[in-house]
Design a protein around this motif. Structure first.
Motif, PDB file in Angstrom:
ATOM      1  N   SER A  15      -8.676  41.325   3.117  1.00 44.28           N
ATOM      2  CA  SER A  15      -7.596  40.948   4.046  1.00 44.28           C
ATOM      3  C   SER A  15      -6.449  41.939   3.899  1.00 44.28           C
ATOM      4  O   SER A  15      -6.541  42.887   3.116  1.00 44.28           O
ATOM      5  CB  SER A  15      -7.109  39.527   3.749  1.00 44.28           C
ATOM      6  N   ALA A  16      -5.375  41.654   4.642  1.00 43.47           N
ATOM      7  CA  ALA A  16      -4.197  42.525   4.566  1.00 43.47           C
ATOM      8  C   ALA A  16      -3.618  42.540   3.158  1.00 43.47           C
ATOM      9  O   ALA A  16      -2.946  43.491   2.767  1.00 43.47           O
ATOM     10  CB  ALA A  16      -3.155  42.061   5.562  1.00 43.47           C
ATOM     11  N   ALA A  17      -3.877  41.468   2.395  1.00 47.13           N
ATOM     12  CA  ALA A  17      -3.366  41.418   1.018  1.00 47.13           C
ATOM     13  C   ALA A  17      -3.929  42.570   0.193  1.00 47.13           C
ATOM     14  O   ALA A  17      -3.229  43.156  -0.633  1.00 47.13           O
ATOM     15  CB  ALA A  17      -3.749  40.088   0.378  1.00 47.13           C
TER      16      ALA A  17
ATOM     17  N   VAL B  84       0.610  31.274   0.297  1.00 43.66           N
ATOM     18  CA  VAL B  84       0.410  30.499   1.540  1.00 43.66           C
ATOM     19  C   VAL B  84      -1.092  30.299   1.781  1.00 43.66           C
ATOM     20  O   VAL B  84      -1.531  29.200   2.147  1.00 43.66           O
ATOM     21  CB  VAL B  84       1.077  31.222   2.745  1.00 43.66           C
ATOM     22  N   HIS B  85      -1.855  31.347   1.559  1.00 44.48           N
ATOM     23  CA  HIS B  85      -3.303  31.271   1.764  1.00 44.48           C
ATOM     24  C   HIS B  85      -3.924  30.211   0.869  1.00 44.48           C
ATOM     25  O   HIS B  85      -4.771  29.420   1.297  1.00 44.48           O
ATOM     26  CB  HIS B  85      -3.931  32.645   1.480  1.00 44.48           C
TER      27      HIS B  85
ATOM     28  N   LEU C 218      -1.904  33.670   9.772  1.00 45.34           N
ATOM     29  CA  LEU C 218      -2.384  32.657   8.825  1.00 45.34           C
ATOM     30  C   LEU C 218      -1.635  31.338   9.017  1.00 45.34           C
ATOM     31  O   LEU C 218      -2.250  30.270   9.071  1.00 45.34           O
ATOM     32  CB  LEU C 218      -2.180  33.180   7.393  1.00 45.34           C
TER      33      LEU C 218
ATOM     34  N   SER D  74      -2.138  45.719   1.147  1.00 47.25           N
ATOM     35  CA  SER D  74      -0.786  45.797   0.589  1.00 47.25           C
ATOM     36  C   SER D  74      -0.836  46.088  -0.916  1.00 47.25           C
ATOM     37  O   SER D  74       0.047  46.757  -1.452  1.00 47.25           O
ATOM     38  CB  SER D  74       0.001  44.532   0.885  1.00 47.25           C
TER      39      SER D  74
ATOM     40  N   ILE E 287       1.093  42.868   6.317  1.00 46.52           N
ATOM     41  CA  ILE E 287       1.162  41.580   5.612  1.00 46.52           C
ATOM     42  C   ILE E 287       2.033  40.593   6.409  1.00 46.52           C
ATOM     43  O   ILE E 287       1.754  39.398   6.437  1.00 46.52           O
ATOM     44  CB  ILE E 287       1.644  41.762   4.149  1.00 46.52           C
TER      45      ILE E 287
ATOM     46  N   PHE F  19       3.431  36.282  -1.682  1.00 48.28           N
ATOM     47  CA  PHE F  19       3.769  35.186  -0.777  1.00 48.28           C
ATOM     48  C   PHE F  19       2.575  34.855   0.123  1.00 48.28           C
ATOM     49  O   PHE F  19       2.240  33.683   0.332  1.00 48.28           O
ATOM     50  CB  PHE F  19       4.992  35.590   0.069  1.00 48.28           C
ATOM     51  N   TYR F  20       1.896  35.905   0.610  1.00 45.39           N
ATOM     52  CA  TYR F  20       0.724  35.709   1.475  1.00 45.39           C
ATOM     53  C   TYR F  20      -0.362  34.951   0.708  1.00 45.39           C
ATOM     54  O   TYR F  20      -0.961  33.999   1.214  1.00 45.39           O
ATOM     55  CB  TYR F  20       0.204  37.070   1.937  1.00 45.39           C
TER      56      TYR F  20
ATOM     57  N   GLY G  15       5.494  40.491  -0.584  1.00 51.71           N
ATOM     58  CA  GLY G  15       4.765  40.035   0.611  1.00 51.71           C
ATOM     59  C   GLY G  15       3.360  39.605   0.238  1.00 51.71           C
ATOM     60  O   GLY G  15       2.879  38.549   0.674  1.00 51.71           O
ATOM     61  N   ASN G  16       2.715  40.398  -0.597  1.00 54.90           N
ATOM     62  CA  ASN G  16       1.352  40.104  -1.046  1.00 54.90           C
ATOM     63  C   ASN G  16       1.289  38.767  -1.782  1.00 54.90           C
ATOM     64  O   ASN G  16       0.428  37.922  -1.507  1.00 54.90           O
ATOM     65  CB  ASN G  16       0.913  41.247  -1.970  1.00 54.90           C
TER      66      ASN G  16
ATOM     67  N   SER H   6       1.627  48.726   5.119  1.00 53.22           N
ATOM     68  CA  SER H   6       1.089  47.513   4.500  1.00 53.22           C
ATOM     69  C   SER H   6       2.085  46.368   4.595  1.00 53.22           C
ATOM     70  O   SER H   6       1.680  45.209   4.713  1.00 53.22           O
ATOM     71  CB  SER H   6       0.667  47.761   3.064  1.00 53.22           C
TER      72      SER H   6
ATOM     73  N   THR I 294       6.349  45.153  -0.710  1.00 49.61           N
ATOM     74  CA  THR I 294       4.914  44.990  -0.476  1.00 49.61           C
ATOM     75  C   THR I 294       4.309  43.985  -1.448  1.00 49.61           C
ATOM     76  O   THR I 294       3.549  43.108  -1.042  1.00 49.61           O
ATOM     77  CB  THR I 294       4.214  46.367  -0.650  1.00 49.61           C
TER      78      THR I 294
ATOM     79  N   LEU J 286       0.485  37.189   7.769  1.00 46.44           N
ATOM     80  CA  LEU J 286       1.131  35.942   7.357  1.00 46.44           C
ATOM     81  C   LEU J 286       1.391  35.056   8.582  1.00 46.44           C
ATOM     82  O   LEU J 286       1.147  33.843   8.548  1.00 46.44           O
ATOM     83  CB  LEU J 286       2.433  36.268   6.629  1.00 46.44           C
TER      84      LEU J 286
END
Lengths: 259, 210
Positions: A67-69, A55-56, B175, A72, B168, A51-52, A48-49, B164, A45, B172
């Motif tokens: 957001s989903a971040a 990218v963002h 996005l 997570s 994500i 990395f997100y 992923g957070n 979660s 998790t 991703l």
């Protein structure tokens, strides 16, 4: 660019800690414990957070409010909190390993809190809950160890509740430096009293260390308005880890057979 | 504007009838497929409501809020199925794939009716990328739950972690594809790449089951 470096560093330390823990966990009975699931999910998790967010940052300059971040991050907080809690209560795990697991779990726990967006109220709430959770665990450990009498134990409880109330008021009413400094100073005085008493009664070096860590925590409350974010994070993490190590030792009893 | 409820009825009626003439596993799959479509419809309602309340534009919704709503909605039936019927791992995977496939199919139908199906590349992208992405996100959640069951760790933190992670992953993807150019190409490749990667644990798990 600084943000990229910071994210890269977060990514790196998560990987390193996950590696350390996996080596330890897979070489023990722990491989059948729920801790491994919590840690695997937590690390996935958080990665992923990160990395997100990376990218963002590359694609969109404007950052979102929620957001989903954020979800997570909350997932990570729950998972690392749960893994430390399970390790703390599981008497089959050796004391040394419990401490290592708890240290890594709480380090990643604070990492997960810091990955939350600064503007979200959830960050404050989770920081408060995290501190209260730790306070409760520590109090529980102290109660089991019978290091303090009932009166003193009640005073400790009042102090923990006081800190929690201040935190909640801060969330509702915004920052209150004067109140926090007064409460922090009172906690410092109280902790110093316990420190003095522990020295006098020679209850053991770990109790003294526990008190020192507590003083550190109170000091952190006072200096939070004068320190930068990174320094505060380091102090917080150190304080949390120290408190937890002491809690584990107190909870398990037999203070001096560890090192 | 499209009438998604009408499309839903049109697709669901033959599937619903088919349930009475098929056997156990197929019945479970078709049932979960229908539930996946219902979930897609309800998620669209909720997303629309949230978009109105938060006054977000459509693109921001798709990147930030929609993945959260969709993943939570998809997780609810899987969780209910897991706790009420206490299925074995094989059935859990079957249900998860059915839910994901139903969701993706209904979403694709609505998008194609709204934007037209004359562009071949658009149809391919919707089918191969978005469709696969929904199945993969459901599989991630399902594997998470299976793993937590195996280690006696079925709890709120374990569920929150698995959920979660699938959120994500979905965010991703949204996005990456929202910005044209290299990032969208990478985004389109993500679902297929992860599906291939997920085949390895699936294969292992299947061996363990048989």
């Amino acid at each position: 660019m600084n943000q990229v470096v910071e994210l890269g560093f977060t990514f790196f330390r998560i990987i390193v800690l996950a590696f350390v823990l996996s080596v330890m966990v897979f070489s023990d009975k722990l491989s059948k414990s729920p801790i491994i699931v919590y840690f695997t999910f937590g690390v996935a998790t958080l990665l992923g957070n990160t990395f997100y967010k990376f990218v963002h940052m590359l694609l969109i300059t404007e950052s979102p409010f929620f957001s989903a971040a954020e979800i997570s991050s909350i997932g990570g907080i729950l998972l690392f909190g749960a893994s430390a809690h399970v390790a703390f209560r599981d008497r089959e795990i050796s004391k040394k390993k419990t401490i290592i697991i708890c240290c890594i779990a709480y380090f990643l726990f604070s990492c997960a809190i810091w990955t939350l967006d600064n503007r979200t109220i959830i960050k404050n709430i989770f920081s408060a809950i995290a501190l209260d959770f730790l306070a409760c665990e520590s109090l529980f450990a102290l109660k089991c160890s019978k290091a303090f009498n009932k009166k003193e134990f009640s005073l400790l409880g009042v102090a923990a509740i006081g800190v929690a109330v201040v935190k909640l008021l801060e969330i509702i009413m915004g920052k209150m430096p004067v109140v926090e400094i007064i409460i922090g100073a009172l906690s410092c005085i109280m902790t110093l009293y316990f420190l003095f008493r522990l020295f006098k009664d020679r209850k053991g070096k770990f109790s003294i260390l526990f008190s020192l860590a507590n003083v550190g925590g109170c000091w952190c409350m006072i200096t939070r308005y004068f320190c930068s974010g990174t320094i505060r994070m380091i102090i917080d993490t150190f304080g949390i880890i120290m408190i937890f190590i002491m809690s584990v030792i107190q909870y398990r009893g037999k203070e001096n057979d560890l090192f | 504007m499209i009438y998604s409820e009408n499309i839903f009825i049109c697709i669901v009626v033959p599937l619903f009838l088919a349930i009475y003439f098929i056997s156990d596993n197929a019945k479970s799959f078709v049932g979960s497929f229908i539930v996946g479509m219902i979930i897609c419809l309800v998620s669209a309602y909720i997303s629309g409501y949230v978009e109105y309340v938060l006054a977000f534009d459509h693109e921001w919704m798709a990147i930030y809020i929609t993945p959260i709503i969709e993943e939570i909605m998809k997780a609810i039936p899987l969780l209910m199925f897991m706790f009420i019927f206490e299925p074995d791992n094989k059935t859990m995977i079957l249900i998860a794939v059915g839910l994901g496939a139903g969701f993706a199919t209904f979403e694709n139908c609505c998008y194609l009716l709204e934007n037209g199906a004359d562009s071949f590349w658009y149809v391919i992208i919707r089918g191969v990328c978005v469709g696969v992405m929904h199945i993969v996100s459901m599989l991630l959640l399902c594997y998470g739950m299976i793993l937590s069951k195996k280690f006696n760790a079925v709890s709120v933190p374990a569920f929150a972690g698995a959920l979660s992670f699938s959120m994500i992953y979905h965010s991703l993807y949204n996005l990456l594809v929202s910005i044209p150019g290299a990032s969208s190409i990478i985004g389109y490749c993500v679902p297929l790449a992860t599906a291939i990667l997920l085949y390895i644990p699936y294969h292992t798990l299947r061996k363990e089951l048989t």
